[in-house]
Write a protein that holds these residues in place. Structure first.
Motif, mmCIF file in Angstrom:
data_model
loop_
_atom_site.group_PDB
_atom_site.id
_atom_site.type_symbol
_atom_site.label_atom_id
_atom_site.label_comp_id
_atom_site.label_asym_id
_atom_site.label_seq_id
_atom_site.Cartn_x
_atom_site.Cartn_y
_atom_site.Cartn_z
ATOM 1 N N LYS A 170 147.595 6.500 -79.879
ATOM 2 C CA LYS A 170 146.805 7.752 -80.913
ATOM 3 C C LYS A 170 147.608 8.747 -80.780
ATOM 4 N N ALA A 171 148.471 8.978 -79.878
ATOM 5 C CA ALA A 171 149.283 10.436 -80.052
ATOM 6 C C ALA A 171 150.172 10.175 -81.231
ATOM 7 N N GLU A 172 150.760 9.086 -81.385
ATOM 8 C CA GLU A 172 151.907 8.764 -82.415
ATOM 9 C C GLU A 172 150.985 8.765 -83.763
ATOM 10 N N GLU A 173 149.859 8.250 -83.750
ATOM 11 C CA GLU A 173 149.064 8.153 -85.283
ATOM 12 C C GLU A 173 148.751 9.601 -85.479
ATOM 13 N N LEU A 174 148.438 10.690 -84.489
ATOM 14 C CA LEU A 174 148.290 11.901 -84.806
ATOM 15 C C LEU A 174 149.470 12.609 -85.286
ATOM 16 N N ARG A 175 150.733 12.252 -84.805
ATOM 17 C CA ARG A 175 152.020 12.947 -84.961
ATOM 18 C C ARG A 175 152.324 12.518 -86.579
ATOM 19 N N GLU A 176 151.837 11.258 -86.916
ATOM 20 C CA GLU A 176 152.110 10.633 -88.174
ATOM 21 C C GLU A 176 151.311 11.570 -89.421
ATOM 22 N N LYS A 177 149.927 11.588 -88.890
ATOM 23 C CA LYS A 177 149.060 12.269 -89.709
ATOM 24 C C LYS A 177 149.544 13.860 -90.052
ATOM 25 N N GLN A 178 149.950 14.544 -88.802
ATOM 26 C CA GLN A 178 150.537 16.008 -88.754
ATOM 27 C C GLN A 178 151.871 15.955 -89.941
ATOM 28 N N LYS A 179 152.683 14.896 -89.820
ATOM 29 C CA LYS A 179 153.807 15.055 -90.732
ATOM 30 C C LYS A 179 153.322 14.780 -92.002
ATOM 31 N N ALA A 180 152.205 14.078 -92.361
ATOM 32 C CA ALA A 180 151.857 13.681 -93.620
ATOM 33 C C ALA A 180 151.201 14.856 -94.181
#
Length: 258
Positions: free
Chosen positions: A229-239
């Motif tokens: 989930k943390a990785e998903e959040l990082r991806e969203k933040q990057k996007a």
């Protein structure tokens, strides 16, 4: 395929057991190519196969151009196949041309027999698994017993050893034990209770260890879920950051254009 000598309208008839099948007729050809497949299903395993080539006659009787008997030998047992030329022989014993064939044999068992065999194989496999599990359990139990005995005092171990000797002696001679020997067995029985308690304690300890390992595994899975989930959040933040940069670039270009 066949190679004949005289002009003819040949076709080939094949007989296996009581079943006969034939190819189509090739008009006016000394080297006919039929290239046709035939399947024969017979209840009893046949010994041979009769192959006979005829000259088709619309008016009279079809004339035999030669025949050959192909013996299956052990092809049904081995599952082997045959491909090659066979010489055709007339009724007078003279040879007349040849025929090329490809033969494959297979033995089919009745459906019910197949099902019964499959069920039997499954039962045997389950029995083997049960036997293996029993042997493993017995080995584990014996191991626990030996570990428990090792924790006894030397005197208690000696009592157990003598008690086992007395039991064997009683089995061999089927005689009654003396009072002293009976007291020894009673004492051994008490020690056996102690051994059982040690074994049960070890089993309980192993169960606790297994539960602990299971809990650790579950915790590890939970941690992996958190990381995912943390990785998903990082991806969203990057996007989002990339979108903001693109938006800023668009506004900047718009201002420059004005």
């Amino acid at each position: 395929d066949a190679i004949l000598i005289d002009k003819s309208d040949p076709y080939c008839a094949v007989t296996v057991g009581e079943l006969t099948d034939q190819t189509s007729v090739v008009q006016n050809d000394l080297t006919p190519v039929w290239n046709e497949k035939m399947k024969f299903f017979v209840a009893k395993k046949p010994k041979d196969m009769l192959i006979e080539v005829f000259d088709y006659d619309q008016i009279g009787k079809n004339e035999s151009l030669g025949s050959v008997t192909f013996k299956f030998e052990d092809m049904f047992e081995t599952g082997e196949s045959f491909e090659g030329d066979l010489d055709l022989e007339l009724k007078n014993g003279k040879m007349k041309g040849s025929v090329q064939i490809a033969v494959k044999c297979r033995m089919f068992r009745p459906v019910m027999l197949e099902i019964k065999l499959e069920n039997t194989e499954k039962k045997l496999a389950n029995k083997m698994e049960e036997c293996t599990a029993t042997v493993v359990a017995l080995d584990e139990s014996e191991k626990l017993r030996q570990e428990a005995i090792e924790q006894l005092t030397e005197k208690e171990q000696e009592v157990i050893r003598k008690a086992e000797e007395l039991v064997e002696k009683q089995k061999a001679h089927e005689g009654e034990l003396s009072e002293k020997e009976q007291q020894l067995l009673d004492q051994a029985q008490m020690i056996e209770g102690k051994i059982q308690e040690i074994e049960e304690a070890k089993i309980a300890l192993k169960e606790e260890e297994l539960k602990k390992q299971e809990a650790e595994t579950k915790l590890s899975e939970a941690e992996e879920e958190i990381l995912r989930k943390a990785e998903e959040l990082r991806e969203k933040q990057k996007a989002n950051e990339e979108a903001n940069i693109a938006l800023e670039d668009t506004e900047s270009k718009k201002q420059e254009a004005e």
